[in-house]
Design a protein around this motif. Structure first.
Motif, mmCIF file in Angstrom:
data_model
loop_
_atom_site.group_PDB
_atom_site.id
_atom_site.type_symbol
_atom_site.label_atom_id
_atom_site.label_comp_id
_atom_site.label_asym_id
_atom_site.label_seq_id
_atom_site.Cartn_x
_atom_site.Cartn_y
_atom_site.Cartn_z
ATOM 1 N N ALA A 223 0.838 -1.064 -0.030
ATOM 2 C CA ALA A 223 0.040 -0.094 0.189
ATOM 3 C C ALA A 223 0.770 1.240 -0.124
ATOM 4 O O ALA A 223 0.654 2.088 -0.557
ATOM 5 C CB ALA A 223 -1.005 0.143 1.405
ATOM 6 N N ALA A 224 1.962 1.116 0.711
ATOM 7 C CA ALA A 224 2.819 2.309 0.718
ATOM 8 C C ALA A 224 3.433 2.760 -0.510
ATOM 9 O O ALA A 224 3.661 3.876 -0.833
ATOM 10 C CB ALA A 224 3.625 2.262 2.029
ATOM 11 N N ARG A 225 4.132 1.348 -1.092
ATOM 12 C CA ARG A 225 4.593 1.389 -2.329
ATOM 13 C C ARG A 225 3.803 2.050 -3.443
ATOM 14 O O ARG A 225 4.348 2.687 -4.237
ATOM 15 C CB ARG A 225 5.228 0.337 -2.751
ATOM 16 N N SER A 226 2.423 1.429 -3.476
ATOM 17 C CA SER A 226 1.649 2.135 -4.471
ATOM 18 C C SER A 226 1.262 3.794 -4.333
ATOM 19 O O SER A 226 1.397 4.360 -5.288
ATOM 20 C CB SER A 226 0.167 1.453 -4.376
ATOM 21 N N ARG A 275 -2.564 6.762 5.721
ATOM 22 C CA ARG A 275 -3.402 5.991 6.467
ATOM 23 C C ARG A 275 -4.909 5.583 5.931
ATOM 24 O O ARG A 275 -5.284 4.418 6.262
ATOM 25 C CB ARG A 275 -3.995 6.928 7.768
ATOM 26 N N MET A 276 -5.263 6.257 4.900
ATOM 27 C CA MET A 276 -6.345 5.925 4.298
ATOM 28 C C MET A 276 -6.278 4.720 3.577
ATOM 29 O O MET A 276 -7.074 3.507 3.555
ATOM 30 C CB MET A 276 -6.935 6.801 3.217
ATOM 31 N N HIS A 280 -7.837 0.627 3.723
ATOM 32 C CA HIS A 280 -8.478 -0.110 2.583
ATOM 33 C C HIS A 280 -7.585 -1.481 2.591
ATOM 34 O O HIS A 280 -8.203 -2.353 2.178
ATOM 35 C CB HIS A 280 -8.394 0.681 1.555
ATOM 36 N N ALA A 281 -6.028 -1.461 2.595
ATOM 37 C CA ALA A 281 -5.453 -2.569 2.530
ATOM 38 C C ALA A 281 -5.750 -3.721 3.571
ATOM 39 O O ALA A 281 -6.062 -4.805 3.439
ATOM 40 C CB ALA A 281 -4.028 -2.431 2.478
ATOM 41 N N MET A 282 -5.987 -3.202 5.173
ATOM 42 C CA MET A 282 -6.434 -4.159 5.926
ATOM 43 C C MET A 282 -7.909 -4.655 5.475
ATOM 44 O O MET A 282 -8.118 -5.681 5.906
ATOM 45 C CB MET A 282 -6.380 -3.443 7.229
#
Length: 346
Positions: A223-226, A275-276, A280-282
């Motif tokens: 998610a962070a890499r995206s 954070r958003m 969504h990833a979780m």
């Protein structure tokens, strides 16, 4: 008949008065010329530095420097502030010198008799105005060393917010509630500037104790890499995100830390978007975030370990195939199970 000596004394008085007036006028004119020359030199130096910053940034006015590197803007602000300080110093010094010279011309004997009184008055003023002197000196060092500038987000201990004005005695800071704080420079013992260089987004994510840690860390990292690859956000991110691993283990939740280095002015926006995306990833992973009664500290308050400023690398370090270090372990004796057999070593 009129006494000739009287006329002689009157003529001598007017001659001496005329000479004194000419001397005073000469002192004033010379002081004005010297002050004008010094002001001209100061304006010339300040203008050359400012114009150099503008031409280097290829802009026509100072306001347009907002689109140029921050260093140019700070250079213009610092140069103009120092120029104003130098002009004030020249004016005050010129006035004091002129008054002393005029007094020495009009009353040569009075200057010596007033020396003791002047020393006493100066000592009293110095003792009473020591706070002002402290504010001015500290303000000069703050401006000269470029510790803060207009538009910086700073923590002065007494107030935290955006700097709106920096002078030699007072620094104006507006906090998040809109309150404008006037902070005396002499009272500033530490300055935390959050607008220089880079910032670090620190996210502490709490997950249930039965969650798959490897899967959660991989999902957080993806998610962070995206976010880092998104065209809207990639210009605000300096380095690739990293997962620092478990920060705490409790009976209620596991806390996993994710960090990302950003530009100084983009930390808050990147943190909100991150954070958003983590939420969504979780949700896609099927991990339900636990409800914690305690407050999880993030950012500066949560960076308690010594290696927080220089975190370990997430990628494994390559090791020479010929030399492999193995930790020494003390030999373990096999435990005998209850049935009398031998438990194999693991």
């Amino acid at each position: 008949m009129t006494n000739p000596a009287w006329w002689s004394s009157v003529g001598k008085f007017f001659v001496e008065s005329g000479q004194n007036l000419l001397a005073v006028a000469g002192i004033v004119v010379a002081a004005v010329i010297i002050v004008w020359i010094l002001h001209y030199v100061i304006r010339l130096v300040v203008g050359r530095i400012v114009n150099g910053a503008k031409s280097k940034a290829q802009v026509a006015d100072t306001q347009a420097l907002d689109r140029s590197p921050v260093a140019s803007v700070r250079l213009v602000q610092r140069t103009r502030t120092l120029g104003s300080i130098l002009r004030n110093i020249v004016n005050v010094t010129a006035v004091i010198v002129v008054l002393i010279l005029i007094l020495s011309v009009l009353a040569p004997n009075a200057l010596g008799s007033l020396t003791l009184l002047t020393a006493a008055v100066g000592a009293g003023l110095g003792f009473g105005a020591q706070n002002i002197v402290k504010d001015v000196l500290n303000g000069i060092f703050i401006v000269a060393e470029d510790q803060i500038g207009i538009g910086d987000v700073v923590d002065l201990g007494l107030a935290t917010g955006v700097v709106e004005s920096v002078s030699v005695r007072i620094t104006q800071v507006r906090d998040v509630n809109g309150t404008l704080w006037y902070v005396r420079n002499g009272e500033v013992t530490r300055i935390g500037n959050m607008s220089l260089g880079w910032s670090r987004v620190i996210i502490d994510l709490s997950v249930p104790v039965d969650a798959d840690i490897d899967a959660v860390e991989e999902s957080m990292l993806q998610a962070a890499r995206s976010l880092a690859k998104d065209p809207k956000w990639r210009t605000r991110i300096i380095e690739q995100p990293e997962v620092w691993g478990l920060e705490s283990v409790t009976g209620d939740a596991l806390v996993i830390r994710l960090v990302m280095k950003t530009r100084a002015g983009a930390k808050d926006d990147v943190a909100r978007e991150l954070r958003m995306r983590l939420k969504h990833a979780m949700d896609e992973l099927g991990v339900k975030l636990p409800q914690l009664n305690s407050i999880m500290l993030t950012g500066l308050e949560g960076a308690q370990r010594v290696r927080g400023a220089n975190p370990p690398k997430t990628k494994p370090v390559p090791v020479d195939a010929d030399v492999v270090w193995k930790p020494k372990r003390s030999p373990r004796k096999p435990k005998k199970p209850a049935d009398g057999g031998t438990e194999p070593e693991t």
